[in-house]
Design a protein around this motif. Structure first.
Motif, PDB file in Angstrom:
ATOM      1  N   ALA A  47       0.788  -1.180   0.074  1.00 36.03           N
ATOM      2  CA  ALA A  47      -0.173  -0.193  -0.128  1.00 36.03           C
ATOM      3  C   ALA A  47       0.834   0.982  -0.033  1.00 36.03           C
ATOM      4  O   ALA A  47       1.740   1.260   0.712  1.00 36.03           O
ATOM      5  CB  ALA A  47      -0.985  -0.058   1.227  1.00 36.03           C
ATOM      6  N   SER A  48       0.444   2.197  -0.844  1.00 39.65           N
ATOM      7  CA  SER A  48       1.386   3.524  -0.733  1.00 39.65           C
ATOM      8  C   SER A  48       0.417   4.600  -0.596  1.00 39.65           C
ATOM      9  O   SER A  48       1.161   5.848  -0.735  1.00 39.65           O
ATOM     10  CB  SER A  48       2.004   3.585  -2.275  1.00 39.65           C
ATOM     11  N   ARG A  49      -1.003   4.727  -0.292  1.00 39.12           N
ATOM     12  CA  ARG A  49      -1.629   5.747   0.159  1.00 39.12           C
ATOM     13  C   ARG A  49      -1.841   6.009   1.635  1.00 39.12           C
ATOM     14  O   ARG A  49      -1.964   5.114   2.302  1.00 39.12           O
ATOM     15  CB  ARG A  49      -2.831   5.644  -0.784  1.00 39.12           C
ATOM     16  N   TYR A  50      -1.819   7.177   2.039  1.00 37.41           N
ATOM     17  CA  TYR A  50      -1.963   7.459   3.561  1.00 37.41           C
ATOM     18  C   TYR A  50      -3.329   6.570   3.954  1.00 37.41           C
ATOM     19  O   TYR A  50      -3.306   5.800   5.026  1.00 37.41           O
ATOM     20  CB  TYR A  50      -1.981   8.796   3.617  1.00 37.41           C
ATOM     21  N   ASP A  51      -4.396   6.795   3.524  1.00 42.27           N
ATOM     22  CA  ASP A  51      -5.595   6.344   3.809  1.00 42.27           C
ATOM     23  C   ASP A  51      -5.490   4.727   3.926  1.00 42.27           C
ATOM     24  O   ASP A  51      -6.136   4.081   4.771  1.00 42.27           O
ATOM     25  CB  ASP A  51      -6.885   6.931   3.104  1.00 42.27           C
ATOM     26  N   ASP A  52      -5.226   4.154   2.809  1.00 37.87           N
ATOM     27  CA  ASP A  52      -4.995   2.602   2.767  1.00 37.87           C
ATOM     28  C   ASP A  52      -4.304   2.234   3.938  1.00 37.87           C
ATOM     29  O   ASP A  52      -4.341   0.991   4.363  1.00 37.87           O
ATOM     30  CB  ASP A  52      -4.480   2.313   1.353  1.00 37.87           C
ATOM     31  N   ILE A  53      -3.012   2.936   4.049  1.00 39.35           N
ATOM     32  CA  ILE A  53      -1.920   2.436   5.001  1.00 39.35           C
ATOM     33  C   ILE A  53      -2.678   2.384   6.364  1.00 39.35           C
ATOM     34  O   ILE A  53      -2.554   1.609   7.030  1.00 39.35           O
ATOM     35  CB  ILE A  53      -0.795   3.212   4.898  1.00 39.35           C
ATOM     36  N   LEU A  54      -3.427   3.507   6.926  1.00 36.12           N
ATOM     37  CA  LEU A  54      -4.167   3.627   7.924  1.00 36.12           C
ATOM     38  C   LEU A  54      -5.191   2.496   8.124  1.00 36.12           C
ATOM     39  O   LEU A  54      -5.342   1.950   9.281  1.00 36.12           O
ATOM     40  CB  LEU A  54      -4.733   5.114   8.234  1.00 36.12           C
ATOM     41  N   LEU A 304     -11.571  -8.894   1.146  1.00 34.13           N
ATOM     42  CA  LEU A 304     -11.987  -7.314   1.158  1.00 34.13           C
ATOM     43  C   LEU A 304     -11.152  -6.724   0.265  1.00 34.13           C
ATOM     44  O   LEU A 304     -10.417  -7.145  -0.534  1.00 34.13           O
ATOM     45  CB  LEU A 304     -11.369  -6.542   2.737  1.00 34.13           C
ATOM     46  N   GLU A 305     -11.793  -5.351  -0.095  1.00 31.80           N
ATOM     47  CA  GLU A 305     -11.317  -4.399  -1.320  1.00 31.80           C
ATOM     48  C   GLU A 305     -10.199  -3.320  -0.572  1.00 31.80           C
ATOM     49  O   GLU A 305     -10.919  -2.574   0.424  1.00 31.80           O
ATOM     50  CB  GLU A 305     -12.351  -3.734  -1.975  1.00 31.80           C
ATOM     51  N   LEU A 306      -9.220  -3.250  -0.940  1.00 31.41           N
ATOM     52  CA  LEU A 306      -8.211  -2.282  -0.332  1.00 31.41           C
ATOM     53  C   LEU A 306      -7.845  -1.275  -1.700  1.00 31.41           C
ATOM     54  O   LEU A 306      -7.049  -2.048  -2.654  1.00 31.41           O
ATOM     55  CB  LEU A 306      -7.234  -2.819   0.181  1.00 31.41           C
ATOM     56  N   GLY A 307      -7.887  -0.215  -1.889  1.00 33.62           N
ATOM     57  CA  GLY A 307      -7.501   0.554  -3.025  1.00 33.62           C
ATOM     58  C   GLY A 307      -7.927  -0.067  -4.216  1.00 33.62           C
ATOM     59  O   GLY A 307      -6.993   0.201  -5.193  1.00 33.62           O
ATOM     60  N   GLY A 308      -9.028  -0.624  -4.249  1.00 32.47           N
ATOM     61  CA  GLY A 308      -9.471  -0.801  -5.783  1.00 32.47           C
ATOM     62  C   GLY A 308      -9.103  -2.414  -5.926  1.00 32.47           C
ATOM     63  O   GLY A 308      -9.134  -2.826  -7.065  1.00 32.47           O
ATOM     64  N   VAL A 317      -0.241  -7.668   3.155  1.00 28.74           N
ATOM     65  CA  VAL A 317      -0.300  -6.292   2.873  1.00 28.74           C
ATOM     66  C   VAL A 317       0.822  -5.683   3.633  1.00 28.74           C
ATOM     67  O   VAL A 317       0.743  -5.603   4.911  1.00 28.74           O
ATOM     68  CB  VAL A 317      -1.715  -5.629   2.976  1.00 28.74           C
ATOM     69  N   VAL A 318       1.551  -4.861   3.003  1.00 37.02           N
ATOM     70  CA  VAL A 318       2.678  -4.237   3.580  1.00 37.02           C
ATOM     71  C   VAL A 318       2.313  -2.428   3.622  1.00 37.02           C
ATOM     72  O   VAL A 318       1.782  -2.274   2.731  1.00 37.02           O
ATOM     73  CB  VAL A 318       4.060  -4.341   2.541  1.00 37.02           C
ATOM     74  N   ALA A 319       2.264  -1.955   4.839  1.00 36.95           N
ATOM     75  CA  ALA A 319       2.071  -0.648   5.013  1.00 36.95           C
ATOM     76  C   ALA A 319       2.997   0.020   5.616  1.00 36.95           C
ATOM     77  O   ALA A 319       2.997   0.362   6.764  1.00 36.95           O
ATOM     78  CB  ALA A 319       0.523  -0.621   5.729  1.00 36.95           C
ATOM     79  N   GLY A 350       3.483   4.519  14.266  1.00 34.55           N
ATOM     80  CA  GLY A 350       2.358   3.498  13.708  1.00 34.55           C
ATOM     81  C   GLY A 350       1.174   3.992  13.833  1.00 34.55           C
ATOM     82  O   GLY A 350       0.638   5.349  14.332  1.00 34.55           O
ATOM     83  N   HIS A 351       0.148   3.205  13.669  1.00 40.09           N
ATOM     84  CA  HIS A 351      -1.235   3.605  14.114  1.00 40.09           C
ATOM     85  C   HIS A 351      -2.078   2.390  14.668  1.00 40.09           C
ATOM     86  O   HIS A 351      -1.799   1.293  14.141  1.00 40.09           O
ATOM     87  CB  HIS A 351      -1.772   4.229  12.678  1.00 40.09           C
ATOM     88  N   GLY A 352      -3.092   2.728  15.343  1.00 36.63           N
ATOM     89  CA  GLY A 352      -3.979   1.693  15.651  1.00 36.63           C
ATOM     90  C   GLY A 352      -3.694   0.858  16.860  1.00 36.63           C
ATOM     91  O   GLY A 352      -2.920   1.559  17.539  1.00 36.63           O
TER      92      GLY A 352
END
Length: 407
Positions: A47-54, A304-308, A317-319, A350-352
């Motif tokens: 993943a390379s977008r902020y929202d997807d990574i979160l 699930l769907e992530l970033g299309g 998934v690497v974030a 990190g996050h979460g």
């Protein structure tokens, strides 16, 4: 697109002077969740977008457990059994239970009580460093690394003289390609044996009569022996995680942050002229050179769907934290180092649920270190051209091997 389509190899090479890989900018535009090949040879999504990574870091459908059958490995030399019962490789409720045991030692209120001690250690180390012949020296070895080592050693009540050993084990634990599986397994066992000996010695010592004199290791042993809130393996691995996380990341961020200031003289001059910007400068440094890579795959437990892209159970998934911090949709002109920007929302820690336990201690150490060095060494500069500095290779984190300076 499927994982079998992967041709990109992650992690990407950094640019000159440790600059951010350019591949992420392209991926955000046309393939924000892309299949990649990991150093292990396994495939995962990146993943390379902020929202997807979160989403990946915060959604419980993405597991931290590397022992899930078929889970992709970042490093071929490690398997899930080597990190089993470590807090970083757990999901709720086990992760929540262990985190609650230790988090009381890292609250903002408790960490504030450490401020005088952190300042005293910083002053002591800089006294010795500034006395170096010729007013030159490696500030990584002479200051950046000893500071968090001494603090985490005091916090846990472990001998600072053991630092050379746990430094080596920590760096080997960050390996992607530098050591063989046999070497890594041997280091893993040595580290476990070392911590088990620390715990045995603490149990054999006379009990602490005053609770205020107890250190964190006393509290953790008590949680195991008196309250039965930890298994023995969990206790050993928790202490091991605290030792490693408690020194390596802070030293890396400080040295890379100081390098960044010294190679952005206009920003350094602004900070010297307006020292009240220190907190903002530290947060921008954290955004610009985060302490962790976030490169360990999270394992998908539900389709699930992530970033299309549709990701399926068992896929990883690497974030990466640092990639989120360079997303122009969240941070305008993100590759510009600017201590006047508002870096709120960066996820350097990190996050979460797995957001760094030691975030308040790390911030205290970084603020104290930068303030002390910049105040006491007003003429500080690199002792060699930036192009001659050596950067780490084959590790999960990017770090300077040395930071020679003069003052």
């Amino acid at each position: 697109m499927e994982l079998d389509d992967a041709t990109l190899h992650f992690p990407f090479d950094t640019g000159p002077g440790g600059t951010h890989p350019t591949e992420f900018d392209a991926l955000r535009g046309f393939c924000p969740v892309a299949p990649v090949v990991l150093p292990s040879g396994d495939r995962a999504w990146l993943a390379s977008r902020y929202d997807d990574i979160l989403t990946v870091l915060g959604d419980p459908r993405f597991s931290r457990r590397p022992d899930i059958p078929g889970a992709p490995r970042l490093v071929a030399a490690y398997d899930g059994t080597m990190v089993k019962d470590m807090i970083v490789a757990m999901d709720a409720p086990e992760h929540t239970r262990i985190r609650r045991i230790v988090q009381g030692a890292f609250t903002p209120r408790r960490i504030r009580t450490w401020q005088p001690r952190v300042q005293a250690v910083a002053d002591d180390l800089l006294d010795a460093f500034a006395a170096s012949p010729g007013r030159t020296g490696d500030i990584y070895e002479g200051f950046a690394l000893p500071l968090p080592i001494r603090i985490i050693s005091e916090l846990l009540g472990i001998p600072e003289a053991d630092a050379a050993s746990f430094r080596r084990w920590t760096e080997m634990g960050l390996s992607l390609t530098r050591w063989t599986r046999e070497e890594l397994v041997a280091a893993h066992r040595e580290y476990i044996a070392y911590v088990a000996t620390l715990i045995a010695e603490r149990r054999a010592a006379p009990p602490v009569s005053d609770e205020d004199d107890a250190d964190l290791l006393d509290a953790l042993v008590s949680a195991r022996d008196d309250d039965d809130r930890l298994s023995e393996t969990e206790l050993v691995n928790l202490v091991r995680a605290l030792i490693s996380a408690g020194h390596e990341t802070t030293a890396t961020v400080f040295s890379r942050g100081l390098y960044t200031l010294l190679t952005h003289p206009e920003q350094l001059a602004l900070l010297r002229a307006e020292p009240e910007r220190l907190n903002d400068a530290v947060e921008e440094i954290l955004r610009f050179v985060p302490p962790g890579s976030g490169g360990t795959p999270r394992i998908v437990t539900t389709e699930l769907e992530l970033g299309g892209v549709t990701v399926r159970p068992g896929e990883g998934v690497v974030a990466p934290f640092g990639v989120a911090n360079r997303d122009p949709a969240r941070f305008p002109d993100p590759d510009r180092f600017d201590i006047t920007r508002d870096p709120a929302g960066h996820i350097a820690f990190g996050h979460g649920p797995h957001h760094c336990l030691g975030v308040h201690l790390a911030r205290l150490e970084l603020r104290t270190a930068f303030e002390t060095v910049l105040r006491r060494l007003p003429d500080l500069e690199l002792a060699v051209p930036a192009s001659e500095l050596a950067w780490s290779e084959g590790l999960r984190v990017l770090k300077l091997q040395a930071l020679p300076v003069r003052w």
